[in-house]
Design a protein around this motif. Structure first.
Motif, short mmCIF file in Angstrom:
data_model
loop_
_atom_site.label_atom_id
_atom_site.label_comp_id
_atom_site.label_asym_id
_atom_site.label_seq_id
_atom_site.Cartn_x
_atom_site.Cartn_y
_atom_site.Cartn_z
N GLY A 124 -32.54 24.08 44.10
CA GLY A 124 -33.73 25.75 43.78
C GLY A 124 -33.76 26.32 45.20
N LEU A 125 -32.98 25.87 46.14
CA LEU A 125 -33.53 26.20 47.42
C LEU A 125 -32.40 27.96 47.98
CD1 LEU A 125 -33.79 23.33 49.77
CD2 LEU A 125 -35.69 24.97 48.91
N PRO A 126 -32.76 28.81 48.27
CA PRO A 126 -31.84 30.07 48.83
C PRO A 126 -31.05 28.91 50.03
CG PRO A 126 -34.56 30.43 49.35
CD PRO A 126 -34.14 28.85 48.16
N ASP A 127 -30.25 30.37 49.50
CA ASP A 127 -28.99 30.01 50.46
C ASP A 127 -29.43 30.85 51.45
OD1 ASP A 127 -26.85 28.83 52.36
OD2 ASP A 127 -25.27 29.75 50.46
N ASP A 128 -30.04 29.86 52.81
CA ASP A 128 -30.03 31.42 53.28
C ASP A 128 -30.74 31.07 54.89
OD1 ASP A 128 -32.78 29.61 53.86
OD2 ASP A 128 -34.59 31.58 53.47
N ALA A 129 -30.99 30.93 56.13
CA ALA A 129 -31.28 30.61 57.87
C ALA A 129 -31.30 29.24 57.87
CB ALA A 129 -31.79 31.54 58.80
N ASN A 130 -33.09 28.84 56.75
CA ASN A 130 -33.43 27.89 56.39
C ASN A 130 -33.09 26.86 55.74
OD1 ASN A 130 -35.77 29.34 58.27
ND2 ASN A 130 -36.95 29.98 56.53
N ASN A 159 -35.22 22.88 55.12
CA ASN A 159 -34.93 22.92 53.68
C ASN A 159 -35.40 21.95 52.72
OD1 ASN A 159 -37.34 25.54 54.34
ND2 ASN A 159 -36.11 26.87 53.32
N VAL A 160 -33.54 21.45 53.34
CA VAL A 160 -32.83 20.25 52.31
C VAL A 160 -33.35 18.97 53.46
CG1 VAL A 160 -30.77 19.54 52.35
CG2 VAL A 160 -31.12 21.05 51.88
N GLU A 161 -33.76 18.77 54.55
CA GLU A 161 -33.87 17.63 55.17
C GLU A 161 -35.60 17.66 55.03
OE1 GLU A 161 -33.43 18.81 59.20
OE2 GLU A 161 -30.94 18.30 59.61
N GLU A 162 -36.26 18.77 54.51
CA GLU A 162 -37.55 17.99 54.05
C GLU A 162 -37.78 17.49 52.45
OE1 GLU A 162 -41.48 21.04 52.65
OE2 GLU A 162 -40.43 21.68 54.35
N LYS A 163 -36.83 18.49 52.42
CA LYS A 163 -36.82 17.78 51.01
C LYS A 163 -35.67 15.92 50.46
CE LYS A 163 -38.91 20.68 48.76
NZ LYS A 163 -40.47 20.90 48.20
N ILE A 164 -35.16 15.93 51.54
CA ILE A 164 -34.53 14.63 51.68
C ILE A 164 -35.96 13.43 52.79
CG2 ILE A 164 -33.16 13.29 52.90
CD1 ILE A 164 -31.08 14.95 52.18
N TYR A 165 -36.67 14.27 53.25
CA TYR A 165 -37.27 13.12 53.71
C TYR A 165 -38.67 12.95 52.49
CZ TYR A 165 -35.77 13.48 58.52
OH TYR A 165 -34.50 13.84 59.56
N GLU A 166 -39.01 13.25 51.59
CA GLU A 166 -39.71 13.22 50.66
C GLU A 166 -38.81 12.25 49.41
OE1 GLU A 166 -40.68 16.64 48.30
OE2 GLU A 166 -41.52 17.47 50.14
N ILE A 167 -38.12 12.14 49.43
CA ILE A 167 -37.15 11.15 48.99
C ILE A 167 -36.68 9.95 49.69
CG2 ILE A 167 -34.91 10.71 48.00
CD1 ILE A 167 -34.56 13.63 47.67
#
Length: 180
Positions: free
Chosen positions: A83-89, A93-101
């Motif tokens: 659900g992350l928006p496809d923006d500059a961040n 944001n994806v890396e943050e969620k991957i680290y949570e995983i």
């Protein structure tokens, strides 16, 4: 002074063969009961019920909680990534969620240690029960003694062990050909 009359030691009547046999059997029974008491004491049943079984229960409960928590974290992080928006961040944001995983996947080490404790407790229980069953020459419902039952269980385990953990893999085509 009158002298005390000494009587000759009383001689026991010689035992007959049936009496000797009965005495021999009673001695064997007494020895067996004594051995059985030692084996029962060696089971340390109070330790098993007081310490080992409750510990195994708690450890498995902790494994279930850790596994459920990690699974929920992984699923929530993956869903959030979708659900992350496809923006500059986006990348950050994806890396943050991957680290949570990755952090959630650390449960495996702790659960492995806890399951190891449970396996060790069960091994102690198994060894004690096998020793006791051998000592009392116990037979199971199939009429097998402890050694025979263990051999049969090992044979079944070798046949019905499920997917191989390590070693040569069989391709799906080979399996399909086997059943064709």
């Amino acid at each position: 002074m009158p002298q005390a009359v000494q009587s000759a030691p009383r001689q026991a009547a010689p035992r007959t063969a049936p009496q000797r046999d009965m005495v021999h059997e009673l001695v064997e029974i007494a020895d067996y009961i004594s051995h059985l008491r030692q084996e029962i004491a060696a089971l340390r049943a109070n330790e098993i019920t007081r310490d080992r079984i409750p510990m195994a229960h708690e450890e498995l409960g902790s494994v279930l909680e850790a596994t459920a928590g990690a699974t929920n974290t992984i699923m929530a992080s993956a869903e959030a990534m979708l659900g992350l928006p496809d923006d500059a961040n986006y990348r950050a944001n994806v890396e943050e969620k991957i680290y949570e995983i990755f952090e959630a996947c650390a449960f495996q080490d702790i659960t492995g240690q806890r399951i190891g404790k449970v396996v060790e407790a069960l091994r102690h229980l198994e060894l004690r029960l096998v020793r006791f069953a051998s000592a009392v020459r116990a037979r199971d419902e199939a009429g097998l003694d402890a050694a025979e039952a263990e051999r049969k269980a090992r044979a079944e385990k070798l046949i019905l062990n499920g997917p191989a953990l390590k070693g040569p893999e069989t391709s799906q085509d080979d399996i399909d050909a086997l059943f064709a």
